[in-house]
Design a protein around this motif. Structure first.
Motif, PDB file in Angstrom:
ATOM      1  N   UNK A 266       0.872  -1.165   0.000  1.00  9.07           N
ATOM      2  CA  UNK A 266       0.000   0.000   0.000  1.00  9.07           C
ATOM      3  C   UNK A 266       0.912   1.219   0.000  1.00  9.07           C
ATOM      4  N   UNK A 267       0.442   2.378  -0.440  1.00  6.07           N
ATOM      5  CA  UNK A 267       1.354   3.523  -0.593  1.00  6.07           C
ATOM      6  C   UNK A 267       2.106   3.835   0.704  1.00  6.07           C
ATOM      7  N   UNK A 268       3.425   3.648   0.718  1.00 12.13           N
ATOM      8  CA  UNK A 268       4.173   3.934   1.941  1.00 12.13           C
ATOM      9  C   UNK A 268       4.309   5.435   2.173  1.00 12.13           C
ATOM     10  N   UNK A 269       4.430   5.816   3.432  1.00 18.69           N
ATOM     11  CA  UNK A 269       4.623   7.207   3.821  1.00 18.69           C
ATOM     12  C   UNK A 269       5.956   7.304   4.557  1.00 18.69           C
ATOM     13  N   UNK A 270       6.974   7.962   3.975  1.00 20.90           N
ATOM     14  CA  UNK A 270       8.284   8.003   4.621  1.00 20.90           C
ATOM     15  C   UNK A 270       8.368   8.953   5.815  1.00 20.90           C
ATOM     16  N   UNK A 271       7.202   9.364   6.335  1.00 23.45           N
ATOM     17  CA  UNK A 271       7.189  10.235   7.505  1.00 23.45           C
ATOM     18  C   UNK A 271       6.317   9.681   8.632  1.00 23.45           C
ATOM     19  N   UNK A 272       5.808   8.455   8.485  1.00 23.29           N
ATOM     20  CA  UNK A 272       4.851   7.959   9.483  1.00 23.29           C
ATOM     21  C   UNK A 272       5.488   7.080  10.553  1.00 23.29           C
ATOM     22  N   UNK A 273       6.804   6.885  10.495  1.00 23.55           N
ATOM     23  CA  UNK A 273       7.470   6.082  11.520  1.00 23.55           C
ATOM     24  C   UNK A 273       7.226   4.595  11.405  1.00 23.55           C
ATOM     25  N   UNK A 274       6.722   4.146  10.273  1.00 26.67           N
ATOM     26  CA  UNK A 274       6.430   2.731  10.076  1.00 26.67           C
ATOM     27  C   UNK A 274       7.054   2.241   8.772  1.00 26.67           C
ATOM     28  N   UNK A 275       7.369   0.949   8.723  1.00 26.59           N
ATOM     29  CA  UNK A 275       7.851   0.318   7.507  1.00 26.59           C
ATOM     30  C   UNK A 275       6.728  -0.545   6.954  1.00 26.59           C
ATOM     31  N   UNK A 276       6.542  -0.479   5.637  1.00 26.54           N
ATOM     32  CA  UNK A 276       5.532  -1.292   4.945  1.00 26.54           C
ATOM     33  C   UNK A 276       6.212  -2.548   4.422  1.00 26.54           C
ATOM     34  N   UNK A 296      -1.777 -15.102  -7.189  1.00 27.76           N
ATOM     35  CA  UNK A 296      -0.792 -14.515  -6.294  1.00 27.76           C
ATOM     36  C   UNK A 296      -1.505 -13.906  -5.098  1.00 27.76           C
ATOM     37  N   UNK A 297      -1.172 -14.410  -3.931  1.00 38.28           N
ATOM     38  CA  UNK A 297      -1.717 -13.858  -2.693  1.00 38.28           C
ATOM     39  C   UNK A 297      -0.692 -12.905  -2.081  1.00 38.28           C
ATOM     40  N   UNK A 298      -1.100 -11.672  -1.830  1.00 35.30           N
ATOM     41  CA  UNK A 298      -0.217 -10.666  -1.243  1.00 35.30           C
ATOM     42  C   UNK A 298      -0.616 -10.438   0.210  1.00 35.30           C
ATOM     43  N   UNK A 299       0.334 -10.652   1.100  1.00 30.46           N
ATOM     44  CA  UNK A 299       0.110 -10.421   2.534  1.00 30.46           C
ATOM     45  C   UNK A 299       0.905  -9.193   2.958  1.00 30.46           C
ATOM     46  N   UNK A 300       0.263  -8.306   3.701  1.00 31.15           N
ATOM     47  CA  UNK A 300       0.890  -7.041   4.061  1.00 31.15           C
ATOM     48  C   UNK A 300       0.837  -6.813   5.563  1.00 31.15           C
ATOM     49  N   UNK A 301       1.807  -6.019   6.030  1.00 30.93           N
ATOM     50  CA  UNK A 301       1.827  -5.607   7.427  1.00 30.93           C
ATOM     51  C   UNK A 301       2.637  -4.326   7.552  1.00 30.93           C
ATOM     52  N   UNK A 302       2.400  -3.566   8.602  1.00 30.42           N
ATOM     53  CA  UNK A 302       3.145  -2.347   8.906  1.00 30.42           C
ATOM     54  C   UNK A 302       3.663  -2.441  10.325  1.00 30.42           C
ATOM     55  N   UNK A 303       4.831  -1.870  10.568  1.00 30.57           N
ATOM     56  CA  UNK A 303       5.358  -1.923  11.939  1.00 30.57           C
ATOM     57  C   UNK A 303       6.627  -1.110  12.081  1.00 30.57           C
ATOM     58  N   UNK A 304       7.272  -1.287  13.232  1.00 31.42           N
ATOM     59  CA  UNK A 304       8.521  -0.570  13.517  1.00 31.42           C
ATOM     60  C   UNK A 304       9.735  -1.303  12.976  1.00 31.42           C
ATOM     61  N   UNK A 305       9.620  -2.655  12.847  1.00 31.46           N
ATOM     62  CA  UNK A 305      10.800  -3.437  12.438  1.00 31.46           C
ATOM     63  C   UNK A 305      10.352  -4.646  11.634  1.00 31.46           C
ATOM     64  N   UNK A 306      11.260  -5.128  10.771  1.00 32.57           N
ATOM     65  CA  UNK A 306      10.995  -6.317   9.965  1.00 32.57           C
ATOM     66  C   UNK A 306      12.259  -7.164   9.937  1.00 32.57           C
ATOM     67  N   UNK A 333      14.971  -1.653  10.948  1.00 30.36           N
ATOM     68  CA  UNK A 333      14.091  -0.962  11.888  1.00 30.36           C
ATOM     69  C   UNK A 333      14.016   0.521  11.507  1.00 30.36           C
ATOM     70  N   UNK A 334      12.920   1.144  11.926  1.00 35.87           N
ATOM     71  CA  UNK A 334      12.645   2.526  11.536  1.00 35.87           C
ATOM     72  C   UNK A 334      13.237   3.509  12.526  1.00 35.87           C
ATOM     73  N   UNK A 335      13.895   4.527  11.969  1.00 33.34           N
ATOM     74  CA  UNK A 335      14.374   5.669  12.748  1.00 33.34           C
ATOM     75  C   UNK A 335      13.528   6.875  12.314  1.00 33.34           C
ATOM     76  N   UNK A 336      12.447   7.181  13.048  1.00 29.30           N
ATOM     77  CA  UNK A 336      11.528   8.229  12.590  1.00 29.30           C
ATOM     78  C   UNK A 336      12.207   9.600  12.491  1.00 29.30           C
ATOM     79  N   UNK A 337      12.059  10.234  11.344  1.00 35.32           N
ATOM     80  CA  UNK A 337      12.557  11.587  11.150  1.00 35.32           C
ATOM     81  C   UNK A 337      14.053  11.747  11.299  1.00 35.32           C
ATOM     82  N   UNK A 338      14.825  10.691  11.051  1.00 29.81           N
ATOM     83  CA  UNK A 338      16.256  10.746  11.337  1.00 29.81           C
ATOM     84  C   UNK A 338      17.040  11.552  10.312  1.00 29.81           C
ATOM     85  N   UNK A 339      16.610  11.544   9.049  1.00 32.86           N
ATOM     86  CA  UNK A 339      17.355  12.281   8.043  1.00 32.86           C
ATOM     87  C   UNK A 339      16.442  13.289   7.379  1.00 32.86           C
ATOM     88  N   UNK A 340      16.988  14.176   6.568  1.00 36.62           N
ATOM     89  CA  UNK A 340      16.172  15.245   6.022  1.00 36.62           C
ATOM     90  C   UNK A 340      16.714  15.682   4.662  1.00 36.62           C
TER      91      UNK A 340
END
Length: 344
Positions: A266-276, A296-306, A333-340
């Motif tokens: 699903x459309x990822x958001x590079x500012x939401x603190x989550x990894x798709x 083809x079955x697509x399984x999805x999840x969002x979280x802090x780490x994969x 793992x996600x580092x929210x807002x770490x780079x700019x």
């Protein structure tokens, strides 16, 4: 007025001798041998003759430097051919000495950085060196570091695409973020724009991911090959490793959101603190007439780490356009807002 460093990554990082057109180490894309260097050619596709060194700045670099100078900025162009030379540039962003002895970026720095990028892999190479410079050891974690981060706010980067027209169909990170591509517009963003903070993916292999990664392989005809691996997102298991997979997509942005005509993420958001994360699983079904067909079955999840644990000996992957192979568990793992980036 600002001091601006216009940084280009040179061919010598991967091809000793540094002549453009020599063998493809300079003028080809990133390969598995560059896994974390992430430094494909800085002078391909501009008409440079074979044998001419990459010391000569590309036309967009010269145009950006002229636009910055016209606005009163003091501009220095640097071609870095090694991690050490990248580090020399990044050291200019160090803040004053801290009581704890940590090297920390200066939030009030009057120096600004523009990275001329032939690919996302080159931008990643610079961000990776920023992380290595400023990430404190776990044993020396300071109290002023946010609890959901392992790095401080990294200095903003101006992104100068070396293909302003973007003649290919692949949307690089600059295009996905809506960043300017014209050198004069990039200069204006660096001097007048705002810093747009973005999430960063770190991994336990010592590198970073800005856009995303895609796990899987294809045969000589481009058909995806089956592989097995355990894929977990936080406490959700997308694959136990027992069933065949065709692909696993990890997205901070949207560069790997699709596999051919299949929407993986699903459309990822590079500012939401989550990894798709998504896995594509081939499922055999029977029609009403008893015929087998594969969907083809697509399984999805969002979280802090994969984490991805390959069950096969080697699992090919692309990470920000850089090829590699996994033969052991890898975690992001996600580092929210770490780079700019400097945005207009």
């Amino acid at each position: 007025m600002y001091d601006v460093v216009l940084l280009t990554l040179g061919s010598e990082r991967d091809a000793p001798g540094g002549a453009c057109g020599s063998g493809g180490a300079c003028c080809g894309g990133a390969t598995a041998h560059e896994a974390d260097a992430g430094t494909p050619d800085a002078c391909a596709t501009d008409g440079t003759e074979a044998g001419e060194r990459c010391d000569t700045p590309r036309v967009p670099v010269l145009a950006c430097a002229d636009a910055l100078t016209a606005r009163g900025a003091r501009v220095e162009t640097v071609t870095a051919r090694s991690d050490a030379e990248i580090d020399e540039v990044l050291a200019r962003f160090d803040g004053p000495p801290r009581p704890d002895g940590l090297t920390w970026p200066d939030p009030d720095s009057k120096t600004r950085l523009v990275v001329a990028t032939a690919s996302d892999a080159q931008l990643r190479a610079v961000v990776r060196r920023l992380v290595r410079r400023y990430a404190p050891p776990p044993s020396r974690r300071p109290d002023d570091l946010p609890g959901n981060r392992t790095v401080p706010d990294l200095p903003p980067i101006g992104v100068l695409p070396l293909d302003p027209a973007r003649s290919t169909t692949h949307r690089d990170l600059a295009a996905q973020l809506g960043l300017p591509r014209d050198p004069a517009a990039v200069a204006a963003a660096v001097l007048d724009g705002t810093a747009r903070r973005l999430d960063l993916l770190r991994n336990d292999g010592g590198s970073v991911t800005l856009d995303g990664a895609l796990m899987g392989a294809a045969d000589d005809n481009g058909r995806p090959l089956h592989w097995r691996g355990r894929v977990e997102v936080d406490d959700v298991v997308l694959s136990t490793g027992e069933e065949p997979l065709l692909a696993c997509a990890i997205g901070n942005a949207g560069g790997y959101a699709r596999l051919d005509d299949v929407a993986l993420l699903s459309p990822p958001d590079p500012t939401d603190g989550r990894v798709e994360v998504a896995v594509a699983v081939p499922v055999v079904a029977r029609s009403a007439f008893g015929r087998k067909r594969v969907r083809l079955e697509v399984r999805r999840a969002r979280g802090r780490a994969v984490s991805v644990l390959p069950r096969d000996e080697k699992l090919p992957y692309l990470d920000d356009g850089v090829e590699g192979e996994l033969n052991r568990k890898r975690s992001w793992w996600t580092e929210p807002g770490a780079w700019a980036v400097w945005a207009g």
